[in-house]
Design an enzyme around this catalytic site. Sequence first.
Site, PDB file in Angstrom:
ATOM      1  N   HIS A 130       8.646  19.600 -34.129  1.00 22.32           N
ATOM      2  CA  HIS A 130       9.559  18.563 -33.640  1.00 22.32           C
ATOM      3  C   HIS A 130       8.982  17.155 -33.705  1.00 22.32           C
ATOM      4  CE1 HIS A 130      10.441  22.427 -31.684  1.00 22.32           C
ATOM      5  NE2 HIS A 130      11.697  22.086 -31.863  1.00 22.32           N
ATOM      6  N   ARG A 178      13.677   3.480 -25.302  1.00 22.89           N
ATOM      7  CA  ARG A 178      12.666   2.768 -24.519  1.00 22.89           C
ATOM      8  C   ARG A 178      11.305   2.852 -25.203  1.00 22.89           C
ATOM      9  NH1 ARG A 178      13.466   4.323 -18.924  1.00 22.89           N
ATOM     10  NH2 ARG A 178      15.155   2.817 -19.075  1.00 22.89           N
ATOM     11  N   ARG A 182       3.498   9.568 -18.309  1.00 20.30           N
ATOM     12  CA  ARG A 182       4.946   9.393 -18.250  1.00 20.30           C
ATOM     13  C   ARG A 182       5.277   8.039 -17.648  1.00 20.30           C
ATOM     14  NH1 ARG A 182      10.167  10.294 -17.599  1.00 20.30           N
ATOM     15  NH2 ARG A 182      11.102  10.558 -15.530  1.00 20.30           N
ATOM     16  N   VAL A 183       6.239   7.345 -18.243  1.00 20.60           N
ATOM     17  CA  VAL A 183       6.776   6.088 -17.709  1.00 20.60           C
ATOM     18  C   VAL A 183       8.291   6.260 -17.652  1.00 20.60           C
ATOM     19  CG1 VAL A 183       4.918   4.490 -18.268  1.00 20.60           C
ATOM     20  CG2 VAL A 183       6.540   5.107 -20.056  1.00 20.60           C
ATOM     21  N   GLY A 184       8.792   6.566 -16.463  1.00 15.38           N
ATOM     22  CA  GLY A 184      10.202   6.924 -16.362  1.00 15.38           C
ATOM     23  C   GLY A 184      10.896   6.247 -15.205  1.00 15.38           C
ATOM     24  N   GLU A 220      12.774  13.067 -10.072  1.00  9.78           N
ATOM     25  CA  GLU A 220      12.928  12.828 -11.508  1.00  9.78           C
ATOM     26  C   GLU A 220      12.996  14.186 -12.194  1.00  9.78           C
ATOM     27  OE1 GLU A 220       9.591  13.024 -13.877  1.00  9.78           O
ATOM     28  OE2 GLU A 220       9.754  14.567 -12.350  1.00  9.78           O
ATOM     29  N   GLU A 260      10.772  15.450 -15.207  1.00 10.40           N
ATOM     30  CA  GLU A 260       9.798  15.913 -16.199  1.00 10.40           C
ATOM     31  C   GLU A 260       8.351  16.058 -15.711  1.00 10.40           C
ATOM     32  OE1 GLU A 260      13.294  14.296 -17.907  1.00 10.40           O
ATOM     33  OE2 GLU A 260      11.751  12.981 -17.107  1.00 10.40           O
ATOM     34  N   ASP A 313      17.528   4.279  -8.755  1.00 11.42           N
ATOM     35  CA  ASP A 313      18.612   4.658  -7.854  1.00 11.42           C
ATOM     36  C   ASP A 313      18.022   4.928  -6.471  1.00 11.42           C
ATOM     37  OD1 ASP A 313      20.800   5.284 -10.054  1.00 11.42           O
ATOM     38  OD2 ASP A 313      18.995   6.369 -10.645  1.00 11.42           O
TER      39      ASP A 313
END
Length: 239
Positions: free
Chosen positions: A4, A24, A86-88, A178, A180, A203
Amino acid sequence: MPIHIRAEPGEYAEACLLPGDPLRAKYIAETYFDNPVEKNSERGLLGYTGTYAGKPVSVQGTGMGCPGATIVFEELIQLGCKKLMRVGTCGGLQPHHQLGDMIIAVTAVPQDGTVGTYVKHEPHCPTADWGLVHGAVHAAKEMSQPVHVGPIVSSDVFYNPDEGQYERWSKRGVLAVEMEASALFTVGALRGVQAGCLLTVSDIVVEGEFKRITDDELRAAVDRMTRVALATVTADEKH
């Protein structure tokens, strides 16, 4: 070559940021990297490698949810990545949270099926790499960027049918929800790589009210988070 992420070993840097949104990833590469080069577009999972402050770094979109994101984590590790951050975005679960706040995750409650599969459904506490947690706190302090540090929860669902679950998580001290991080921390531990997670509160989902950040506010908050993340993953190992 992984299935992938269509790249060869060495085409991704050892340090890689992981936004859920592939667009992003494109924004981060074009805004913050010197000489960014696209390394993957398979299935729309955009990935780039460049340099930041003279050091190699990559960014790779993961998509949403633990099952699909875990494919990306595993394949990046196959390609030689050793530091995954991770940047979420997330839903804030504490009443004192404000839209745009930054969270540094220490642990992630695994409210998802992927982690259970990886650990054969034994009790397990997915935990971030301490070096990345400490480094992110240090980087945020250097930038005078306020942060919340503590546990989060990774959920299988965005539109949660259990209306009381957010309140129960909040009362137990969970900072945010979140989709992940629990899998990222678990894969990182099992594969022997560093895994961390920075989140922007997009949120607020407590006290019977749902509040959503504006697009402009979100862009500014993500920029603040990205600068902290890049400083963390490119820092010398000295903290």
